[in-house]
Design a protein around this motif. Structure first.
Motif, mmCIF file in Angstrom:
data_model
loop_
_atom_site.group_PDB
_atom_site.id
_atom_site.type_symbol
_atom_site.label_atom_id
_atom_site.label_comp_id
_atom_site.label_asym_id
_atom_site.label_seq_id
_atom_site.Cartn_x
_atom_site.Cartn_y
_atom_site.Cartn_z
ATOM 1 N N TYR A 297 2.138 44.232 63.665
ATOM 2 C CA TYR A 297 2.208 42.881 64.238
ATOM 3 C C TYR A 297 2.444 41.819 63.161
ATOM 4 O O TYR A 297 2.942 40.730 63.453
ATOM 5 N N SER A 298 2.089 42.138 61.928
ATOM 6 C CA SER A 298 2.240 41.167 60.842
ATOM 7 C C SER A 298 3.686 41.051 60.355
ATOM 8 O O SER A 298 4.035 40.094 59.674
ATOM 9 N N PHE A 299 4.534 42.004 60.728
ATOM 10 C CA PHE A 299 5.947 41.957 60.350
ATOM 11 C C PHE A 299 6.762 41.362 61.495
ATOM 12 O O PHE A 299 6.638 41.784 62.652
ATOM 13 N N THR A 300 7.606 40.387 61.162
ATOM 14 C CA THR A 300 8.355 39.668 62.203
ATOM 15 C C THR A 300 9.173 40.578 63.124
ATOM 16 O O THR A 300 9.091 40.445 64.349
ATOM 17 N N PRO A 301 9.986 41.517 62.606
ATOM 18 C CA PRO A 301 10.805 42.346 63.504
ATOM 19 C C PRO A 301 9.969 43.172 64.488
ATOM 20 O O PRO A 301 10.292 43.235 65.682
ATOM 21 N N THR A 302 8.889 43.795 63.992
ATOM 22 C CA THR A 302 8.062 44.601 64.895
ATOM 23 C C THR A 302 7.230 43.728 65.834
ATOM 24 O O THR A 302 6.970 44.114 66.977
ATOM 25 N N ARG A 303 6.811 42.545 65.362
ATOM 26 C CA ARG A 303 6.090 41.621 66.245
ATOM 27 C C ARG A 303 6.979 41.216 67.423
ATOM 28 O O ARG A 303 6.534 41.183 68.576
ATOM 29 N N LYS A 304 8.228 40.903 67.147
ATOM 30 C CA LYS A 304 9.160 40.529 68.213
ATOM 31 C C LYS A 304 9.338 41.658 69.222
ATOM 32 O O LYS A 304 9.392 41.428 70.438
#
Length: 561
Positions: A297-304
């Motif tokens: 969740y802390s990484f933008t691509p995976t959070r999106k």
């Protein structure tokens, strides 16, 4: 394109009766809807009844009740005969309701059985008749007293011969349609006077930025006595042949989710608090429930990607057919909007006020721009008063057919709201090169530091509310220092202490010490994220939820020490 011969609510009713004759109009969830044709007959009967009670053009009629099909038909009956509706929020106290009835000089009161017991008839001597919203019939307390559990019933759509011969007055565009009393956030109730032209022009302008048609279904969860729900969630559907469904119980998750599945709404209006609670209490905990999930969740691509999956699930929970989720009434938190935006949920944020009937800015979901409230709706002029040459910020002012004529019996207050014919909203904003409006905060709430810096409490509150242990917050100035009141998320705190192997007994014995540590942690968290001049000096616990207005804005005036 919807059009009317005259901009009156009567013309809305007349056109819809002809254009959508057999289409469903209003219903409780799970019950048979009233058709537009039947609704027109019932409304005509109620108008005739009011006429025989002595109500004429310009007379005031109060309307007090929970959302229901009968509430809507009473509203149409009052306004379409040229009388003035005074919708009163069901959350008001009995004393407040009586004060509004007296101040507005209402001659007749529509009231639900549930709320009738809050009124003391001796305190409102000017009322000549009471009509029960539950069945749209007058009642005499000496004969029968309404009980709170009395069910609703739709009157039969048969022309009443006692009323059919009476000649009903017809409203003109510039006639008063409604006086809306709002407690607002300043603690001073005001009777906002809106004409037929004010309301219907706002209906038409809103339809120019978002289509609504006879295939749309709305689930109503906000009070009809507030202009936001009344204009956008009632008058617009009634003008376009859409259908509106009401809950017969408060909109708790246990009631709301089955209703969503039953109605499968295509459109829904909400205030920020609803989606913020869903995100903070359900969605975010699920997306960050393990160390692996938190890392992803802390990484933008995976959070999106996670937001996209969660938003699809939420859309299905909402019935699976939603194409417009309108949010207004207050500013949406950064995290909740980021979830909606990255999840490609069909949301739209609008901005307005009771005094403008109400919508000022908005957009369709396809044209949403992150952290803005859309653009100025057609048919009005909107600009900034004395914008700051460095930041571009200024007070939003507006003029147009949707702007109120003033406050009832208060010309002095009315005068303070206008400057050279423009209505002063009291909100500070910024307009970008494409015309999108960003709301920065209320001008009355803005804090000016000794060094000349402008501080917007709402922006600091947005940072505070991102903290996992915070439900809501309020920032204000106290003796030259920035202070925050915080309502803590006790459920999240209990889980946190369980994970630390703290016993419930330890928490109870040292609750004050633990709470202070949490508050200090929140303050350090916030101060690391805001500018130097916006840092908090002190933070205190708000043990009870903040008292709020009908659109879920915190009543700030109650908490200024």
């Amino acid at each position: 394109m919807v059009s009317f011969k005259k901009l009156t609510i009567r013309d809305i009713l007349f056109r819809s009766r002809m254009a959508y004759y057999n289409r469903p109009s209003l219903a409780f969830v799970g019950q048979e809807p009233v058709t537009y044709a039947d609704m027109a007959v019932i409304v005509r009967n109620v108008s005739g009844m009011l006429n025989t009670l002595g109500i004429g053009k310009g007379d005031k009629v109060a309307l007090i009740g929970e959302n229901s099909p009968n509430w809507g038909m009473a509203y149409l009956a009052i306004t379409s005969m040229g009388a003035v509706v005074v919708p009163i929020l069901p959350d008001f106290s009995g004393h407040e309701m009586e004060s509004i009835i007296n101040h507005s000089e209402a001659k007749v009161v529509f009231v639900s059985a549930k709320l009738y017991g809050q009124l003391d008839r001796k305190n409102i001597p000017g009322v000549i008749a009471y009509i029960l919203i539950n069945n749209l019939q007058p009642f005499d307390e000496s004969v029968t007293t309404p009980t709170a559990g009395m069910p609703y019933e739709t009157p039969k759509a048969i022309v009443n011969v006692d009323y059919c011969d009476c000649e009903l007055p017809r409203p003109d565009e510039d006639d008063l349609a409604a006086i809306i009393y709002t407690s607002g956030t300043t603690g001073r109730p005001k009777g906002v006077m809106l004409t037929h032209k004010n309301l219907v022009s706002n209906v038409l302008s809103t339809l120019m930025i978002q289509e609504v048609n006879e295939n749309d279904r709305l689930l109503s969860i906000l009070p009809l006595s507030h202009t936001y729900e009344c204009t956008i969630g009632f008058l617009i559907p009634m003008a376009t042949g859409a259908s509106v469904y009401y809950l017969d119980k408060p909109p708790t998750p246990a009631v709301l989710i089955p209703a969503m599945q039953a109605v499968k709404p295509t459109m829904l209006l909400s205030v920020p608090l609803v989606i913020e609670k869903i995100y903070k209490n359900k969605i975010k905990p699920e997306l960050t429930s393990s160390s692996l999930k938190r890392k992803l969740y802390s990484f933008t691509p995976t959070r999106k990607l996670l937001h996209r999956i969660a938003a699809k699930k939420l859309h299905k929970t909402f019935g699976g057919e939603l194409h417009f989720f309108g949010i207004g009434g207050a500013k949406l938190s950064f995290e909740a909007e980021r979830f909606l935006n990255e999840g490609r949920f069909p949301y739209s944020i609008g901005y307005g006020m009771t005094e403008t009937s109400p919508l000022l800015t908005g957009s369709s979901p396809k044209l949403v721009r992150f952290r803005t409230a859309g653009f100025s709706i057609p048919g009005q002029e909107l600009k900034l008063l004395n914008p700051n040459p460095h930041t571009g910020e200024g007070e939003i002012i507006v003029r147009g057919a949707n702007v109120m004529v003033g406050y009832y019996k208060d010309p002095e207050l009315t005068q303070t709201m206008f400057i050279d014919g423009w209505l002063r909203t009291g909100d500070l904003g910024y307009i970008d090169s494409d015309g999108y409006v960003e709301i920065r905060g209320r001008s009355k709430n803005m804090i000016l530091t000794a060094s000349g810096e402008n501080i917007y409490p709402e922006e600091i509150e947005d940072v505070i509310n991102k903290h996992e242990f915070v439900l809501e917050s309020l920032v204000y100035e106290l003796r030259g220092k920035l202070v925050a009141r915080v309502h803590l998320n006790k459920e999240a705190l209990e889980k946190y202490y369980e994970n630390l192997k703290h016993s419930a007994k330890d928490w109870q014995h040292n609750a004050e010490e633990h709470t202070r540590k949490v508050l200090d942690e929140i303050m350090n968290y916030v101060n690391a994220k805001v500018s130097k001049f916006s840092r908090l000096n002190h933070i205190v616990e708000q043990q009870e939820p903040f008292v709020k207005t009908p659109t879920q804005k915190i009543k700030r005036f109650l908490y200024k020490e």
